[in-house]
Scaffold this active site. Structure first.
Site, PDB file in Angstrom:
ATOM      1  CG  ASP A 236      12.421  61.104  70.672  1.00 34.09           C
ATOM      2  OD1 ASP A 236      12.104  60.188  71.447  1.00 34.09           O
ATOM      3  OD2 ASP A 236      13.596  61.399  70.400  1.00 34.09           O
TER       4      ASP A 236
ATOM      5  CG  ASP B 156      11.321  63.090  64.531  1.00 30.51           C
ATOM      6  OD1 ASP B 156      12.440  63.263  65.048  1.00 30.51           O
ATOM      7  OD2 ASP B 156      10.250  63.248  65.155  1.00 30.51           O
TER       8      ASP B 156
HETATM    9 MG   LIG Z   1      10.043  64.449  66.896  1.00 30.14          MG
END
Ligand SMILES: [Mg+2]
Length: 246
Positions: free
Chosen positions: A71, A69
């Site tokens: 962010d 991932d």
């Molecule tokens: Mg995230």
């Protein structure tokens, strides 16, 4: 009243702090207003050559895919117009992205999680890396380009349009990335994103601005070991209790 130390996290640094505390009547740094700032930490993970047993074991299992991932896992960003940015004012971003969204130019101020470059350099030697973000492609691809830094280690990418929308939240279906679920791992700060595949997930605390964060480094020994398994779920399914922590 305040003691600031800017020493590396070493035996000497800890001894200095212990000595300072021992001279005070109260032992709790919070109580006496002593603030310890560790400017940088000498956290290392040495890459040792594989033994012949390890090498043959690795040859006997499939090469694994590590889904990352972006962010709050590898980076944190905020954009123009945010009234209350989540990072301390004055903290310079690692890079600024200029993206056009709905014909409006938007600047994203991106902060890299501590040790992310080293983390990517190391895990790219162990896994095929895949970026999977619920963000828009125009932003996610620009972030991935900067993290890749011409190393060609983050070439496979999935964005918002590859997520499944369920009750207003984005879910990452790992079977879109890799059909063999025995060989795929996802590292994501949002448990909701991998709720279809909890036995393939490694939780990580959301990162916003803490400069002393070592979560990525802390995962290296585990990721180093996990690549030797025949089925990652045999290990990660034992980890379910952690999913409630974040
Ligand atoms: Mg995230």
């Amino acid at each position: 009243k305040y003691l600031f130390t800017c020493l590396p996290d070493s035996f000497e640094a800890r001894e200095s702090c212990r000595l300072a505390l021992s001279r005070c009547s109260c032992k709790d740094p919070q109580d006496i207003g002593i603030k310890l700032i560790i400017q940088y930490q000498t956290v290392r993970y040495d890459l040792l050559p594989l033994s012949s047993i390890s090498r043959s074991r690795l040859n006997a299992v499939k090469r694994k895919v590590l889904v990352l991932d972006l962010d709050e896992t590898l980076i944190h960003s905020h954009h123009d117009g945010v009234l209350r940015p989540s990072v301390r004012p004055g903290t310079p971003p690692d890079f600024i992205l200029k993206v056009v969204i709905d014909k409006h130019p938007v600047r994203f101020f991106v902060h890299k999680r501590p040790h992310v470059d080293f983390f990517l350099e190391v895990v790219s030697q162990w896994y095929e890396l895949v970026v999977f973000t619920a963000s828009m492609e125009i932003y996610g691809s620009a972030v991935a380009d900067r993290l890749d830094n011409n190393r060609s280690i983050l070439k496979r990418r999935y964005y918002r349009q590859h997520c499944t929308l369920d009750l207003g939240s984005y879910i990452k279906d790992l079977s879109v990335v890799h059909s063999d679920l025995s060989s795929i791992v996802i590292l994501d700060n949002s448990p909701g994103a991998y709720r279809g595949h909890p036995d393939n997930a490694i939780p990580i605390k959301s990162w916003f601005s803490d400069p002393s964060d070592t979560a990525l480094l802390n995962l290296l020994p585990m990721l180093d070991a996990l690549r030797f398994t025949a089925d990652v779920r045999s290990v990660l399914s034992r980890n379910l209790h952690q999913h409630r922590l974040w």
